[in-house]
Design an enzyme around this catalytic site. Structure first.
Site, short mmCIF file in Angstrom:
data_model
loop_
_atom_site.label_atom_id
_atom_site.label_comp_id
_atom_site.label_asym_id
_atom_site.label_seq_id
_atom_site.Cartn_x
_atom_site.Cartn_y
_atom_site.Cartn_z
N ASP A 24 0.79 -1.25 0.00
CA ASP A 24 0.00 0.00 0.00
C ASP A 24 0.82 1.29 0.00
OD1 ASP A 24 -1.90 -1.95 0.25
OD2 ASP A 24 -2.72 -1.27 2.16
N LYS A 129 -6.69 -4.72 -3.02
CA LYS A 129 -7.31 -5.43 -1.89
C LYS A 129 -8.31 -4.52 -1.19
CE LYS A 129 -3.51 -4.43 1.37
NZ LYS A 129 -4.27 -3.56 2.25
N CYS A 162 -2.17 -2.42 7.76
CA CYS A 162 -2.16 -3.36 6.64
C CYS A 162 -0.92 -4.26 6.62
CB CYS A 162 -2.29 -2.59 5.33
SG CYS A 162 -3.95 -1.88 5.17
C1 C5J Z 1 -3.10 0.68 5.53
C2 C5J Z 1 -4.76 1.97 6.70
N1 C5J Z 1 -2.63 0.47 4.31
N2 C5J Z 1 -3.92 2.35 7.67
N3 C5J Z 1 -4.34 1.24 5.63
O1 C5J Z 1 -2.44 0.44 6.52
O2 C5J Z 1 -5.92 2.30 6.75
#
Ligand code: C5J
Length: 221
Positions: A24, A129, A162
């Protein structure tokens, strides 16, 4: 085989059955005007790991280790975004609302893109995702099986959301997981520190951690 002086104890792994997962590293989390900033976070904290993450990706490519990128994002009709998820966060800019980088956390919008410095190379796998974990509602498990994966090196954001969710899921599926300490970050430094400790506690109950320099050296052999 390669060996890395990781914590809490050295990890022996086979580069031929290792995959790098970059979680991400999207504009929505790392740049101003995106999802992360809308929640009141200081995105500069996350920007700081881009150079180390770029080095790690380059080292994996040089060692012919597959790189898998993930993006947390939803279908434009929000059919894969549970109301319970959309209803939380900032009321001013919810998932699917239009912000400075297009609709927040929506596939195909500029904010959902991976930052240009870490753009996937031609042929690298990119997994969209809808959840925090990368296995939920994706074909990641099948793809890792097809690659013959045994060890996962993880990087990306955010450490305790994540990245940690994915690492725990991977650990339950039998992968040996190594988190790159300086190529992961949280908006909350204390959450990152706690996550690193949790992962390595109780004899690597979730996995190992090491720096990108250590990982690069191990991959160079
Ligand atoms: C991820 C989030 N990618 N913190 N998303 O960690 O909402």
């Amino acid at each position: 085989m390669a060996e890395i002086d990781a914590l809490p104890f050295p990890l022996v792994f086979d580069p031929e059955t290792t995959v790098l997962m970059v979680i991400d590293m999207q504009r929505d989390f790392i740049e101003e005007g995106g999802f992360g900033a809308s929640l009141g976070n200081d995105v500069r904290l996350l920007q700081a790991i881009v150079p180390a993450t770029a080095r790690l990706i380059a080292a994996a490519r040089a060692a012919e280790i597959p790189v898998i990128h993930t993006r947390e994002c939803h279908a434009p009709d929000l059919s894969d975004c549970p109301p319970a998820k959309r209803g939380r966060g900032s009321p001013a800019l919810r998932i699917g609302d239009v912000g400075p980088m297009g609709r927040v956390l929506i596939a195909g919008e500029p904010g959902a893109d991976i930052v240009p410095e870490l753009a996937p190379a031609e042929g690298e796998i990119v997994i969209d995702k809808p959840g925090k974990g990368a296995f939920y509602a994706t074909d990641l498990g099948d793809r890792l099986a097809r690659l013959g994966t045994r060890t996962l090196v993880l990087a990306g954001v955010t450490t305790e959301v994540c990245v940690q969710t994915t690492m725990r899921e991977a650990n339950d599926r039998g992968y040996e997981c190594l988190l790159a300490e300086d190529a992961t970050e949280s908006y909350f430094p204390e959450f990152k520190a706690a996550t690193l400790e949790m992962i390595r506690a109780q004899g690597a109950i979730v996995g190992w951690t090491a720096t990108t320099w250590q990982i690069e050296a191990a991959l160079r052999g």
